[in-house]
Design an enzyme around this catalytic site. Structure first.
Site, PDB file in Angstrom:
ATOM      1  CE  LYS A  45      -2.986  -0.152   3.385  1.00 50.45           C
ATOM      2  NZ  LYS A  45      -4.184  -0.558   4.098  1.00 50.45           N
ATOM      3  NE  ARG A  46       4.215   0.502   4.372  1.00 48.22           N
ATOM      4  CZ  ARG A  46       5.085  -0.507   4.363  1.00 48.22           C
ATOM      5  NH1 ARG A  46       6.353  -0.287   4.125  1.00 48.22           N
ATOM      6  NH2 ARG A  46       4.686  -1.730   4.588  1.00 48.22           N
TER       7      ARG A  46
END
Ligand code: GLU
Length: 463
Positions: free
Chosen positions: A245-246
């Site tokens: 997600k980062r």
């Protein structure tokens, strides 16, 4: 072979992750290929992180992808009694036991093992054994239930993706199967569920491969039939690191919002870790007829955003114009644009879809028909010269009574070119800059005929 039954078992702690979507897809396709069933189970035992909102997001994404399940959703938190009963049965049979170690004690155990250079893990101090005396039961400590893992022998299975895997039982300690609050741990609940739900084939992410030996031992302890396991390699991001997600969008929802078509997503996800010859574009039906569990790749799959975009572009080009119109309309409205019922949206989609790889890109193009446009300063300075502006004013007049078709708008342009002694680009490029906000478009006569006549004439009159 008995009826094939597969399942997907997401934890509802966020959106449907691309990796889970891909495993769901493989499980679904495998079941469909064999005329079997596909079950959806919600693994919500992490009560602190599970939400109903997430369940709904996951269901919506599954539906969007067309991964229809035959049974479920089955919620683990509604099956606590069943897990308890199975745990009690294991205790009664001497295959599981209460352990009263506190977290502090377990920490101390680990530190001691480390200090002595030993392998860390539960040392079995509460595991009953012939002639063994157990510690005194401490007051005020709620016990966990541990599985008495076999001490000898190897756990061997023929993984559908990775081939033969063998782990010696000495490597595996006695797993906690029920927490002090009575909630089962993942490895235990998953086995009871896969058994009860008569799952025959488990496809799941690579990260679970270390859990499988415990699960196999549990299946055996329960006398339950063993499903086949296929551990699908992880998906690496464009940067070669685990998709996270980062570092970009990892949820199906994010791609839906960005304007990807579900069938393109499905096609692309299927190719991540599986292949059928050199085929890149294939239908859902082809996938189902080809997906027999073979040709799954052992090596990690590489996420390739550019390729996904290409695949999506192929599907957009091939998509029905009325369908594209229905999909693009809410995207235009979301931009604050009013789309009149009479607007020829399907024809607009037909003209622009070839140059768009997402629905958002299509909306970006079509926005010019419904709201103000603004060409770059450079384009304005270069193309909206005095003579060009005068010609555009003339065109506004010529278009007033033109037949509103490509032929009609082309005839109006020709009349202006003739009257002013201009060549086509001398009119067409300024026209694009002023009417469309950019210097390049598909054939301008076709573009013009798609405009609302009033909107176009007002734009030209402003020259
Ligand atoms: N809830 C687990 C996960 O989302 C399921 C793993 C499995 O399929 O056994 O990773």
């Amino acid at each position: 072979m008995s009826q094939v039954r597969t399942r997907i078992a997401p934890s509802p702690t966020g959106f449907l992750h691309l990796g889970t979507a891909r495993t769901a897809l493989f499980s679904w396709a495998y079941a469909r290929h064999h005329g079997g069933q596909f079950v959806l189970r919600i693994e919500d035992t992490d009560v602190a992180r599970s939400t109903q909102d997430s369940v709904e997001q996951i269901l919506a994404s599954m539906h969007w992808l067309g991964l229809e399940y035959d049974e479920g959703p089955i919620y683990q938190m509604q099956r606590l009694e069943r897990y308890q009963a199975v745990a009690q049965q294991l205790i009664a049979e001497g295959k599981a036991y209460y352990c009263y170690c506190t977290p502090e004690e377990l920490d101390a155990m680990r530190e001691g093992q480390k200090a002595r250079g030993e392998k860390t893990g539960y040392d079995g101090r509460w595991r009953p054994g012939p002639g063994k005396s157990l510690p005194a039961i401490p007051v005020g400590v709620k016990p966990v239930i541990r599985f008495a893992n076999p001490k000898e022998g190897d756990v061997v299975w023929n993984d559908l993706v990775k081939g033969t895997i063998s782990i010696n039982n000495r490597e595996i300690d006695d797993l906690i199967i029920v927490r002090p609050d009575g909630v089962p741990t993942y490895n235990f609940a998953v086995v009871v569920d896969d058994w009860d739900m008569q799952i025959t084939h488990v496809f799941r992410g690579d990260e679970h491969v270390n859990n499988t030996p415990w699960q196999i031992n549990l299946f055996r302890a329960l006398g339950a039939p063993l499903p086949a396991f296929g551990h699908v390699p992880i998906i690496l991001g464009d940067d070669g690191l685990k998709l996270s997600k980062r570092r970009g969008a990892v949820s199906v929802t994010a791609y839906e919002e960005a304007g990807y078509l579900p069938e393109a997503m499905l096609n692309y996800l299927a190719r991540l870790g599986w292949s059928h010859g050199d085929d890149e574009i294939f239908s859902r039906e082809q996938l189902v007829s080809w997906f027999d569990g073979s040709h799954l790749t052992k090596s990690p799959a590489q996420w390739d955003a550019a390729k996904l975009e290409w695949v999506n572009g192929q599907y957009i080009k091939a998509a029905d114009d009325a369908r594209l119109a229905a999909l693009v309309k809410p995207r235009l409205e979301k931009r604050g644009l009013a789309v009149p019922a009479a607007a020829p949206l399907p024809a607009m989609c037909a003209l622009f879809k070839d140059r768009c790889s997402t629905l958002e890109a299509l909306a970006e193009w079509l926005a010019m028909f419904f709201g103000p446009v603004q060409a770059s300063e450079a384009d304005q300075a270069q193309h909206l010269t005095e003579p060009a502006r005068a010609a555009l004013q003339d065109l506004a007049v010529a278009l007033k009574d033109a037949e509103w078709t490509p032929a009609g708008t082309a005839a109006a342009m020709k009349s202006v070119l003739a009257a002013r002694g201009l060549k086509m680009p001398q009119l067409a490029i300024p026209l694009r800059v002023l009417a469309c906000g950019r210097s390049q478009t598909p054939a301008i006569d076709q573009v013009l005929a798609l405009f609302d006549r009033e909107i176009l004439m007002t734009r030209l009159q402003s020259a």
